[in-house]
Design a protein around this motif. Structure first.
Motif, mmCIF file in Angstrom:
data_model
loop_
_atom_site.group_PDB
_atom_site.id
_atom_site.type_symbol
_atom_site.label_atom_id
_atom_site.label_comp_id
_atom_site.label_asym_id
_atom_site.label_seq_id
_atom_site.Cartn_x
_atom_site.Cartn_y
_atom_site.Cartn_z
ATOM 1 N N THR A 221 0.837 -1.196 0.000
ATOM 2 C CA THR A 221 0.000 0.000 0.000
ATOM 3 C C THR A 221 0.874 1.248 0.000
ATOM 4 N N THR A 222 0.539 2.198 -0.829
ATOM 5 C CA THR A 222 1.259 3.474 -0.841
ATOM 6 C C THR A 222 0.598 4.413 0.157
ATOM 7 N N VAL A 223 1.395 4.955 1.056
ATOM 8 C CA VAL A 223 0.889 5.833 2.106
ATOM 9 C C VAL A 223 1.605 7.175 2.016
ATOM 10 N N VAL A 224 0.950 8.203 2.539
ATOM 11 C CA VAL A 224 1.530 9.542 2.550
ATOM 12 C C VAL A 224 2.019 9.860 3.957
ATOM 13 N N ALA A 225 2.753 10.951 4.058
ATOM 14 C CA ALA A 225 3.292 11.341 5.351
ATOM 15 C C ALA A 225 2.168 11.583 6.356
ATOM 16 N N GLY A 226 2.285 10.978 7.528
ATOM 17 C CA GLY A 226 1.295 11.160 8.583
ATOM 18 C C GLY A 226 0.127 10.202 8.526
ATOM 19 N N GLN A 227 0.013 9.420 7.442
ATOM 20 C CA GLN A 227 -1.091 8.462 7.349
ATOM 21 C C GLN A 227 -0.880 7.315 8.324
ATOM 22 N N SER A 228 -1.969 6.866 8.933
ATOM 23 C CA SER A 228 -1.888 5.808 9.935
ATOM 24 C C SER A 228 -1.646 4.454 9.285
ATOM 25 N N VAL A 229 -0.660 3.737 9.821
ATOM 26 C CA VAL A 229 -0.448 2.336 9.468
ATOM 27 C C VAL A 229 -0.852 1.452 10.649
ATOM 28 N N PHE A 230 -0.544 1.921 11.855
ATOM 29 C CA PHE A 230 -0.953 1.235 13.079
ATOM 30 C C PHE A 230 -1.555 2.255 14.039
ATOM 31 N N HIS A 231 -2.582 1.826 14.744
ATOM 32 C CA HIS A 231 -3.164 2.642 15.808
ATOM 33 C C HIS A 231 -3.070 1.832 17.093
ATOM 34 N N LEU A 232 -2.409 2.388 18.102
ATOM 35 C CA LEU A 232 -2.250 1.660 19.350
ATOM 36 C C LEU A 232 -2.535 2.554 20.538
ATOM 37 N N VAL A 233 -2.832 1.928 21.652
ATOM 38 C CA VAL A 233 -3.154 2.654 22.875
ATOM 39 C C VAL A 233 -2.350 2.068 24.028
ATOM 40 N N ASP A 234 -2.213 2.875 25.061
ATOM 41 C CA ASP A 234 -1.609 2.418 26.309
ATOM 42 C C ASP A 234 -2.735 1.913 27.192
ATOM 43 N N PRO A 235 -2.848 0.588 27.418
ATOM 44 C CA PRO A 235 -3.987 0.062 28.184
ATOM 45 C C PRO A 235 -4.018 0.535 29.628
ATOM 46 N N ALA A 236 -2.893 1.016 30.141
ATOM 47 C CA ALA A 236 -2.872 1.503 31.517
ATOM 48 C C ALA A 236 -3.569 2.846 31.660
ATOM 49 N N THR A 237 -3.932 3.470 30.536
ATOM 50 C CA THR A 237 -4.554 4.798 30.591
ATOM 51 C C THR A 237 -6.031 4.764 30.180
ATOM 52 N N LEU A 238 -6.657 3.591 30.215
ATOM 53 C CA LEU A 238 -8.072 3.517 29.851
ATOM 54 C C LEU A 238 -8.928 4.197 30.915
ATOM 55 N N TRP A 239 -9.935 4.937 30.466
ATOM 56 C CA TRP A 239 -10.895 5.544 31.378
ATOM 57 C C TRP A 239 -12.246 5.654 30.684
ATOM 58 N N VAL A 240 -13.248 6.037 31.456
ATOM 59 C CA VAL A 240 -14.590 6.198 30.910
ATOM 60 C C VAL A 240 -14.865 7.697 30.792
ATOM 61 N N ARG A 241 -15.100 8.150 29.577
ATOM 62 C CA ARG A 241 -15.469 9.553 29.356
ATOM 63 C C ARG A 241 -16.975 9.649 29.587
ATOM 64 N N THR A 242 -17.330 10.101 30.776
ATOM 65 C CA THR A 242 -18.708 10.010 31.268
ATOM 66 C C THR A 242 -19.451 11.319 31.079
ATOM 67 N N ARG A 243 -20.698 11.197 30.631
ATOM 68 C CA ARG A 243 -21.574 12.368 30.494
ATOM 69 C C ARG A 243 -22.393 12.524 31.768
ATOM 70 N N ILE A 244 -22.287 13.709 32.383
ATOM 71 C CA ILE A 244 -23.012 14.016 33.608
ATOM 72 C C ILE A 244 -23.899 15.228 33.357
ATOM 73 N N ASP A 245 -25.170 15.133 33.757
ATOM 74 C CA ASP A 245 -26.076 16.269 33.623
ATOM 75 C C ASP A 245 -25.498 17.477 34.357
ATOM 76 N N GLN A 246 -25.546 18.628 33.696
ATOM 77 C CA GLN A 246 -24.941 19.825 34.286
ATOM 78 C C GLN A 246 -25.550 20.168 35.641
ATOM 79 N N SER A 247 -26.822 19.855 35.825
ATOM 80 C CA SER A 247 -27.465 20.153 37.104
ATOM 81 C C SER A 247 -26.972 19.242 38.221
ATOM 82 N N ARG A 248 -26.304 18.123 37.882
ATOM 83 C CA ARG A 248 -25.802 17.190 38.881
ATOM 84 C C ARG A 248 -24.290 17.288 39.032
#
Length: 392
Positions: A221-248
């Motif tokens: 595959t021909t790729v350009v500069a900055g194009q993703s070949v692999f996407h990885l995460v640090d599993p030690a930094t997982l969290w839940v992005r939680t929605r909370i009602d502003q009134s609470r």
């Protein structure tokens, strides 16, 4: 005689009975029935100890996520990792085709070797010219001494001095050539290092210890500069992005404990804590974002999974409490409907902590024992007559 009396008063008695029935029915309809004041359910404000909490729903995300790709356009030569692989920092994940870089690196290495040979030649020239210059300087000094003793002619002394000056110039020239040769070695080595760096930069290397969540390109595959070949995460930094009602949102702080229930593990809550309160909220849904970090994921990687989050707030002792259903917001003011001698009155209040079982702390505006409306079948207004039905 009784029969005569009944015959005489039959019609008046029927009329009186009819009026009594009509009057009783009217009284019932207007006081107890649907034509009377609406029934409202009330509860009394009272004091108790509260264990407030806030509930929200969010998505599991990684605080640290990385996209690994080339810094220049090229063709993918190989991929050495796949989705789900656990990788280490510095591990090579893949490589971009170097095309002609390998021959260029070899050519640069040859240029460095040639420059180093030139340095060796120049160093030999410096040693030779140094020796010749030392001999010429000695001869010139001796002939100058003989000239001072009038043992030789001035022409001969000048000739030896000229030889000494020429030897000195040759020595300085050899030194300059040696410096130039050494600079050429440095330049050639710098060129070689640049090409080696370019060659090394074609390797796709993991920046951290992590897990690959997607492989976005295949060999060829021909790729350009900055194009993703692999996407990885640090599993030690997982969290839940939680929605909370502003009134609470009131009372939430970093470090507070939380319970996390994943959709895939609804019977096994996980422990977490508040890690970050995001500044930017959602003005459409009127929610704020709270990032809740896992304390221990037990090897799970639930990226993108929905989760229910309960954040425990500090307990409140001896709080004045009413059912949350009693609290209304009218004209941008929180308040409750109070029943006073069968009539309604809207009382503004300042609310505090809330519990998940429907209790709200009243900081100001009510007294213990005040009867507040928690349910009405009709819209309430100030001064409305109501019939009170206590909370079951």
């Amino acid at each position: 005689m009784l029969r005569t009396w009944l015959t005489k008063w039959k019609r008046p008695l029927v009329a009186v009975c009819a009026l009594a029935v009509i009057g009783g029915s009217g009284w019932f309809l207007y006081t107890k029935g649907p034509l009377g004041p609406p029934k409202v359910t009330v509860a009394k404000a009272h004091k108790e100890n509260l264990k407030p909490a806030v509930f929200g729903i969010g998505t599991v995300e990684a605080r640290l996520a990385y996209t690994v790709g080339p810094t220049q356009a090229g063709r993918v030569l190989s991929v050495l990792a796949d989705h789900g692989d656990v990788v280490q920092a510095g591990q090579v994940l893949g490589e971009i085709d170097p095309v002609d870089l390998n021959p260029k690196v070899q050519s640069a290495a040859a240029a460095v070797a040639k420059a180093q040979s030139s340095v060796a030649v120049s160093e030999a020239q410096v040693r030779d010219t140094y020796s010749r210059n030392a001999l010429a300087q000695t001869n010139a000094k001796r002939y100058n001494d003989l000239l001072a003793a009038q043992a030789i002619s001035a022409e001969l002394a000048d000739s030896k001095q000229n030889e000494a000056n020429a030897a000195q110039a040759a020595y300085e020239s050899a030194q300059a050539s040696l410096a130039a040769a050494r600079e050429e070695v440095a330049r050639a080595a710098s060129d070689q290092n640049a090409l080696v760096s370019q060659r090394t930069n074609l390797q796709l290397v993991s920046p951290v210890n992590g897990i690959i969540v997607s492989r976005d390109a295949e060999p060829g595959t021909t790729v350009v500069a900055g194009q993703s070949v692999f996407h990885l995460v640090d599993p030690a930094t997982l969290w839940v992005r939680t929605r909370i009602d502003q009134s609470r949102f009131y009372g939430i702080a970093i470090g507070q404990p939380a319970s996390i229930v994943l959709r895939s593990r609804q019977t096994a809550p996980l422990v977490g804590k508040v890690a970050r309160l995001e500044v930017q909220g959602d003005n459409v849904t009127e929610e704020r974002f709270v990032d809740v970090m896992f304390s221990d994921l037990a090897g799970l990687i639930p990226l993108g999974e929905l989760a229910e989050v309960t954040i425990d707030l500090p307990p409140v002792t001896d709080a004045l409490v009413v059912p949350t259903a009693a609290v209304k917001r009218i004209d941008k003011q929180n308040g409750v409907w109070i029943v006073d001698n069968g009539h309604l009155r809207f009382q503004p209040v300042t609310i505090g902590a809330q519990t998940l079982d429907g209790q709200t702390q009243i900081i100001d505006g009510l007294n213990p024992g005040d009867a507040v409306v928690i349910y009405s079948p009709k819209q309430l207004t100030d001064g409305m007559s109501v019939r009170v039905e206590k909370k079951p």
